[in-house]
Design a protein around this motif. Structure first.
Motif, PDB file in Angstrom:
ATOM      1  N   PRO A 168       0.812  -1.225   0.000  1.00 31.06           N
ATOM      2  CA  PRO A 168       0.000   0.000   0.000  1.00 31.06           C
ATOM      3  C   PRO A 168       0.841   1.269   0.000  1.00 31.06           C
ATOM      4  O   PRO A 168       0.485   2.248  -0.664  1.00 31.06           O
ATOM      5  CB  PRO A 168      -0.825  -0.136   1.290  1.00 31.06           C
ATOM      6  N   ALA A 169       1.949   1.248   0.736  1.00 29.71           N
ATOM      7  CA  ALA A 169       2.834   2.418   0.759  1.00 29.71           C
ATOM      8  C   ALA A 169       3.458   2.637  -0.608  1.00 29.71           C
ATOM      9  O   ALA A 169       3.507   3.764  -1.120  1.00 29.71           O
ATOM     10  CB  ALA A 169       3.915   2.241   1.822  1.00 29.71           C
ATOM     11  N   ARG A 170       3.929   1.554  -1.220  1.00 29.56           N
ATOM     12  CA  ARG A 170       4.593   1.678  -2.520  1.00 29.56           C
ATOM     13  C   ARG A 170       3.616   2.188  -3.586  1.00 29.56           C
ATOM     14  O   ARG A 170       3.952   3.079  -4.378  1.00 29.56           O
ATOM     15  CB  ARG A 170       5.190   0.337  -2.926  1.00 29.56           C
ATOM     16  N   GLN A 171       2.404   1.634  -3.603  1.00 28.06           N
ATOM     17  CA  GLN A 171       1.432   2.059  -4.604  1.00 28.06           C
ATOM     18  C   GLN A 171       1.020   3.521  -4.404  1.00 28.06           C
ATOM     19  O   GLN A 171       0.879   4.280  -5.375  1.00 28.06           O
ATOM     20  CB  GLN A 171       0.193   1.155  -4.536  1.00 28.06           C
ATOM     21  N   ALA A 172       0.853   3.930  -3.147  1.00 27.10           N
ATOM     22  CA  ALA A 172       0.478   5.319  -2.867  1.00 27.10           C
ATOM     23  C   ALA A 172       1.589   6.278  -3.287  1.00 27.10           C
ATOM     24  O   ALA A 172       1.325   7.344  -3.852  1.00 27.10           O
ATOM     25  CB  ALA A 172       0.166   5.488  -1.382  1.00 27.10           C
ATOM     26  N   GLU A 484      12.733   3.254   7.508  1.00 25.65           N
ATOM     27  CA  GLU A 484      12.749   4.466   8.316  1.00 25.65           C
ATOM     28  C   GLU A 484      13.170   5.670   7.474  1.00 25.65           C
ATOM     29  O   GLU A 484      12.652   6.781   7.659  1.00 25.65           O
ATOM     30  CB  GLU A 484      13.686   4.286   9.511  1.00 25.65           C
ATOM     31  N   ARG A 485      14.088   5.451   6.540  1.00 26.57           N
ATOM     32  CA  ARG A 485      14.500   6.525   5.637  1.00 26.57           C
ATOM     33  C   ARG A 485      13.330   6.952   4.746  1.00 26.57           C
ATOM     34  O   ARG A 485      13.093   8.144   4.524  1.00 26.57           O
ATOM     35  CB  ARG A 485      15.695   6.069   4.805  1.00 26.57           C
ATOM     36  N   ALA A 486      12.591   5.955   4.259  1.00 29.09           N
ATOM     37  CA  ALA A 486      11.416   6.265   3.446  1.00 29.09           C
ATOM     38  C   ALA A 486      10.393   7.052   4.253  1.00 29.09           C
ATOM     39  O   ALA A 486       9.789   8.024   3.761  1.00 29.09           O
ATOM     40  CB  ALA A 486      10.789   4.975   2.917  1.00 29.09           C
ATOM     41  N   LEU A 487      10.185   6.649   5.499  1.00 26.34           N
ATOM     42  CA  LEU A 487       9.219   7.330   6.360  1.00 26.34           C
ATOM     43  C   LEU A 487       9.642   8.777   6.613  1.00 26.34           C
ATOM     44  O   LEU A 487       8.803   9.696   6.597  1.00 26.34           O
ATOM     45  CB  LEU A 487       9.113   6.565   7.683  1.00 26.34           C
ATOM     46  N   HIS A 489      11.414  10.706   4.642  1.00 26.22           N
ATOM     47  CA  HIS A 489      11.173  11.490   3.426  1.00 26.22           C
ATOM     48  C   HIS A 489       9.695  11.806   3.246  1.00 26.22           C
ATOM     49  O   HIS A 489       9.326  12.917   2.828  1.00 26.22           O
ATOM     50  CB  HIS A 489      11.704  10.740   2.203  1.00 26.22           C
ATOM     51  N   LEU A 490       8.827  10.855   3.570  1.00 27.80           N
ATOM     52  CA  LEU A 490       7.397  11.102   3.435  1.00 27.80           C
ATOM     53  C   LEU A 490       6.921  12.155   4.433  1.00 27.80           C
ATOM     54  O   LEU A 490       6.056  12.986   4.120  1.00 27.80           O
ATOM     55  CB  LEU A 490       6.616   9.797   3.616  1.00 27.80           C
ATOM     56  N   ARG A 491       7.479  12.136   5.625  1.00 31.49           N
ATOM     57  CA  ARG A 491       7.106  13.161   6.609  1.00 31.49           C
ATOM     58  C   ARG A 491       7.622  14.532   6.180  1.00 31.49           C
ATOM     59  O   ARG A 491       6.966  15.556   6.422  1.00 31.49           O
ATOM     60  CB  ARG A 491       7.636  12.760   7.977  1.00 31.49           C
ATOM     61  N   GLU A 492       8.788  14.553   5.569  1.00 32.51           N
ATOM     62  CA  GLU A 492       9.300  15.822   5.044  1.00 32.51           C
ATOM     63  C   GLU A 492       8.384  16.339   3.923  1.00 32.51           C
ATOM     64  O   GLU A 492       8.113  17.542   3.825  1.00 32.51           O
ATOM     65  CB  GLU A 492      10.723  15.637   4.520  1.00 32.51           C
ATOM     66  N   ALA A 493       7.934  15.437   3.082  1.00 31.73           N
ATOM     67  CA  ALA A 493       7.015  15.836   2.015  1.00 31.73           C
ATOM     68  C   ALA A 493       5.721  16.392   2.603  1.00 31.73           C
ATOM     69  O   ALA A 493       5.155  17.383   2.112  1.00 31.73           O
ATOM     70  CB  ALA A 493       6.718  14.642   1.107  1.00 31.73           C
ATOM     71  N   HIS A 494       5.243  15.745   3.661  1.00 28.15           N
ATOM     72  CA  HIS A 494       4.022  16.220   4.295  1.00 28.15           C
ATOM     73  C   HIS A 494       4.243  17.603   4.924  1.00 28.15           C
ATOM     74  O   HIS A 494       3.366  18.480   4.856  1.00 28.15           O
ATOM     75  CB  HIS A 494       3.562  15.230   5.363  1.00 28.15           C
ATOM     76  N   ALA A 495       5.427  17.802   5.523  1.00 26.39           N
ATOM     77  CA  ALA A 495       5.733  19.105   6.106  1.00 26.39           C
ATOM     78  C   ALA A 495       5.765  20.190   5.024  1.00 26.39           C
ATOM     79  O   ALA A 495       5.297  21.318   5.240  1.00 26.39           O
ATOM     80  CB  ALA A 495       7.071  19.047   6.838  1.00 26.39           C
ATOM     81  N   ALA A 513      11.728   8.495  -1.134  1.00 20.55           N
ATOM     82  CA  ALA A 513      10.979   7.487  -0.375  1.00 20.55           C
ATOM     83  C   ALA A 513      10.737   6.242  -1.220  1.00 20.55           C
ATOM     84  O   ALA A 513      10.887   5.113  -0.740  1.00 20.55           O
ATOM     85  CB  ALA A 513       9.649   8.067   0.102  1.00 20.55           C
ATOM     86  N   LEU A 514      10.374   6.449  -2.486  1.00 20.69           N
ATOM     87  CA  LEU A 514      10.150   5.304  -3.376  1.00 20.69           C
ATOM     88  C   LEU A 514      11.438   4.507  -3.568  1.00 20.69           C
ATOM     89  O   LEU A 514      11.413   3.268  -3.586  1.00 20.69           O
ATOM     90  CB  LEU A 514       9.616   5.788  -4.723  1.00 20.69           C
ATOM     91  N   HIS A 515      12.555   5.203  -3.698  1.00 19.85           N
ATOM     92  CA  HIS A 515      13.834   4.516  -3.865  1.00 19.85           C
ATOM     93  C   HIS A 515      14.161   3.686  -2.625  1.00 19.85           C
ATOM     94  O   HIS A 515      14.618   2.538  -2.728  1.00 19.85           O
ATOM     95  CB  HIS A 515      14.938   5.542  -4.126  1.00 19.85           C
ATOM     96  N   ALA A 516      13.909   4.236  -1.441  1.00 20.38           N
ATOM     97  CA  ALA A 516      14.194   3.509  -0.200  1.00 20.38           C
ATOM     98  C   ALA A 516      13.310   2.276  -0.060  1.00 20.38           C
ATOM     99  O   ALA A 516      13.765   1.211   0.376  1.00 20.38           O
ATOM    100  CB  ALA A 516      14.009   4.441   1.002  1.00 20.38           C
ATOM    101  N   ILE A 517      12.040   2.396  -0.435  1.00 20.13           N
ATOM    102  CA  ILE A 517      11.156   1.221  -0.405  1.00 20.13           C
ATOM    103  C   ILE A 517      11.658   0.170  -1.381  1.00 20.13           C
ATOM    104  O   ILE A 517      11.641  -1.042  -1.089  1.00 20.13           O
ATOM    105  CB  ILE A 517       9.704   1.638  -0.749  1.00 20.13           C
ATOM    106  N   GLY A 518      12.139   0.602  -2.532  1.00 21.08           N
ATOM    107  CA  GLY A 518      12.681  -0.332  -3.517  1.00 21.08           C
ATOM    108  C   GLY A 518      13.921  -1.059  -3.040  1.00 21.08           C
ATOM    109  O   GLY A 518      14.231  -2.153  -3.527  1.00 21.08           O
ATOM    110  N   GLU A 519      14.627  -0.494  -2.068  1.00 20.89           N
ATOM    111  CA  GLU A 519      15.774  -1.192  -1.490  1.00 20.89           C
ATOM    112  C   GLU A 519      15.343  -2.407  -0.684  1.00 20.89           C
ATOM    113  O   GLU A 519      16.119  -3.343  -0.482  1.00 20.89           O
ATOM    114  CB  GLU A 519      16.576  -0.235  -0.604  1.00 20.89           C
ATOM    115  N   VAL A 520      14.101  -2.403  -0.221  1.00 17.62           N
ATOM    116  CA  VAL A 520      13.570  -3.536   0.534  1.00 17.62           C
ATOM    117  C   VAL A 520      12.988  -4.588  -0.405  1.00 17.62           C
ATOM    118  O   VAL A 520      13.243  -5.785  -0.266  1.00 17.62           O
ATOM    119  CB  VAL A 520      12.501  -3.067   1.544  1.00 17.62           C
ATOM    120  N   THR A 521      12.213  -4.162  -1.378  1.00 18.91           N
ATOM    121  CA  THR A 521      11.559  -5.105  -2.284  1.00 18.91           C
ATOM    122  C   THR A 521      12.454  -5.518  -3.448  1.00 18.91           C
ATOM    123  O   THR A 521      12.171  -6.515  -4.112  1.00 18.91           O
ATOM    124  CB  THR A 521      10.260  -4.499  -2.826  1.00 18.91           C
TER     125      THR A 521
END
Length: 541
Positions: A168-172, A484-487, A489-495, A513-521
């Motif tokens: 869900p995070a990746r798709q969003a 945590e790095r992805a999170l 970046h997303l909080r920075e985007a929200h700010a 954030a997308l790049h960091a998620i891709g490091e996991v998947t």
């Protein structure tokens, strides 16, 4: 690690002697190599390409150079793509001694295979798309699982559970980034809109959930060390034997019988716990006892939690109080080494006493004095703790929400085991005053009474109750850092969004954030990272 696709081979079963051992061959040349070495029991050769896939053949492995019989084997032929690596695969089941396996591997390598690197079979499964990177890493958790619960979680991740939770995070993030890039590239055009706030909230919530669950997951994967401490002759070794349900430690009526550290593992509520029976801590002139006490103190320093054992049939001695102060120093850096003011002392109800054998009701801790599970293991106690005291941040944007109660009393990673409950009891309040955050349980290592309550209290102190508040995640340190790095970046985007800046300024953080998620998947990973990940595997997996 070479990222080529040569035909590889390795012994896939552990070292040692057993009923069978398995040689695995994978790659385009697997069928040809095996056909060159294998003959049926009647001596006739076999062309595996003409054999139906996923069949088992009985026969012999012979050395092509000499014609000598190497071993009598079962050969399993599996054609691509329906194999572990998605490549043509042959598995040769030999007799389980080291020499038959080594000789079979020797002729396989001589016939043209390359010896596989650690984890190379699983690496190929990832490179060929059969597993994503999170599934590939979970293979190691399956192999290393120590408890049934740890195995269940690892198998779920092998089946893609972690990827599904991250999806869900990746798709969003992908949806949001597509909108931001299109809006920046075509500012004059009408771009189909997206709910930016909803996409950010969905991504942040999904990642937050996985990270929160990693605390409990770490406990199931890595287990915990628990030191049994106390003065001599309070029953530490007897209590260890009671927890293990076996006579592991020597027990006598002579004080100071245990002079060295004894370790043994057990399963407590699905957690792999290493119990450390330590020498009794007291002032002594005996050089051997002093060495044992020094080892006890070192073991305590590296333990994730401690069981302070007291003799409930007599009042606390000076040595009991000294050990309690030592534990308080470990927890609070010395700030809790003296009794608190009377107004803040633990009430008698703070002592969780299991008194079934004497006809009394147990008195649980009042809800107002219970610390939340995430507060149970303070940073100061041990750098090797399974959990930390850092508060979990659950927020949308950069705002922190401390989920621990500021007015809740501190709960130490300590359980007080008041032993010998089969005898008349005396108060242990002097010790409780030194360790007001500890949970107390009355037990009898002689009869076994209260042992189940002690196990429940220990599991709670270790953080097993986190499972009730967050689904466990068996993520690695590398995976957690990326999420945590992805999170962040997303909080920075929200700010950026909240501050009212143009939306195209969010794109940099969203893309990161997308790049960091891709490091996991596995969508964004380089050769160096792959080498580091798979080098932790055994050869043959």
């Amino acid at each position: 690690m070479p990222l080529d696709f040569a035909t590889i081979a390795a012994i896939s079963t552990p070292p040692g002697v057993g009923g069978i051992g398995v040689i695995r061959i994978s790659g385009a040349g697997a069928a040809g190599i095996a056909s060159h070495l294998f003959v049926r029991a009647n001596g006739s050769p076999v062309d595996l390409r003409s054999v139906t896939s996923h069949r088992v053949l009985f026969g012999e492995i012979r050395d092509p150079g000499t014609g000598a019989l190497v071993d009598e084997v079962l050969l399993t032929w599996m054609a691509a793509p329906h194999t572990y690596t998605t490549e043509d695969t042959v598995e040769i089941s030999c007799h389980g001694g080291q020499l038959p396996l080594q000789e079979t591997l020797r002729v396989v390598l001589a016939a043209g295979a390359r010896h596989a690197e650690p984890g190379e079979f699983t690496l190929r499964a990832f490179l060929h798309g059969r597993l994503d990177l999170s599934q590939a890493e979970s293979v190691l958790n399956v192999i290393d699982a120590r408890t049934a619960e740890g195995l269940r979680l690892a198998v779920e991740d092998l089946q893609g559970e972690l990827s599904r939770r991250i999806a869900p995070a990746r798709q969003a993030v992908i949806s949001l980034l597509a909108f931001l890039d299109a809006a920046a590239d075509f500012p004059e055009d009408e771009i189909p809109g997206t709910d930016i706030d909803a996409d950010l909230a969905t991504a942040i919530a999904a990642l937050d959930d996985v990270i929160a669950g990693s605390r409990a997951g770490m406990l199931f994967r890595d287990g915990a060390q628990v030191a049994l401490v106390g003065r001599p002759n309070v029953g530490k070794s007897s209590l260890m034997n009671a927890l293990l349900r076996s006579d592991r430690a020597i027990v006598t009526s002579i004080a100071g019988t245990t002079r060295d550290v004894i370790t043994e593992s057990c399963n407590i509520h699905g957690i792999s716990v290493t119990l450390i029976d330590t020498a009794g801590i007291a002032e002594t002139e005996d050089i051997v006892e002093r060495l044992g006490i020094e080892r006890s103190q070192r073991a305590l320093a590296t333990a994730g939690a401690a069981i302070l054992v007291l003799d409930g049939s007599i009042p606390p001695a000076d040595d009991d109080l000294a050990v309690a102060r030592l534990l308080a120093d470990r927890v609070d850096g010395g700030h809790n080494s003296s009794p608190p003011p009377s107004s803040s002392r633990a009430k008698p109800t703070d002592l969780l006493a299991s008194r079934v054998d004497r006809g009394h009701d147990s008195s649980p801790l009042p809800s107002s004095s219970r610390a939340k599970p995430r507060d149970l293991l303070p940073r100061q106690f041990s750098e090797q703790r399974p959990l930390s005291s850092e508060t979990t941040e659950r927020s949308v944007g950069g705002t922190r929400h401390d989920e621990s109660r500021a007015d809740a009393p501190h709960q130490a990673p300590i359980v007080i085991a008041i032993n010998k409950r089969d005898l008349p009891q005396t108060t242990q309040q002097a010790v409780i005053d030194i360790l007001p955050g500890a949970v107390g349980v009355e037990v009898s290592s002689m009869t076994g009474a209260g042992i189940a309550d002690l196990e429940s209290a220990l599991a709670a102190v270790l953080g097993q109750n986190d499972v009730a508040t967050a689904q466990p995640s068996l993520i690695t340190t590398r995976q957690r850092a990326a999420l945590e790095r992805a999170l962040t970046h997303l909080r920075e985007a929200h700010a950026t969004r909240i501050a009212g800046f143009p939306i195209d300024l969010m794109a940099t953080d969203v893309r990161a954030a997308l790049h960091a998620i891709g490091e996991v998947t596995g969508e964004n990973v380089d050769e160096e990272v792959l080498t580091e990940i798979f080098s932790r595997f055994c050869i043959g997996k």
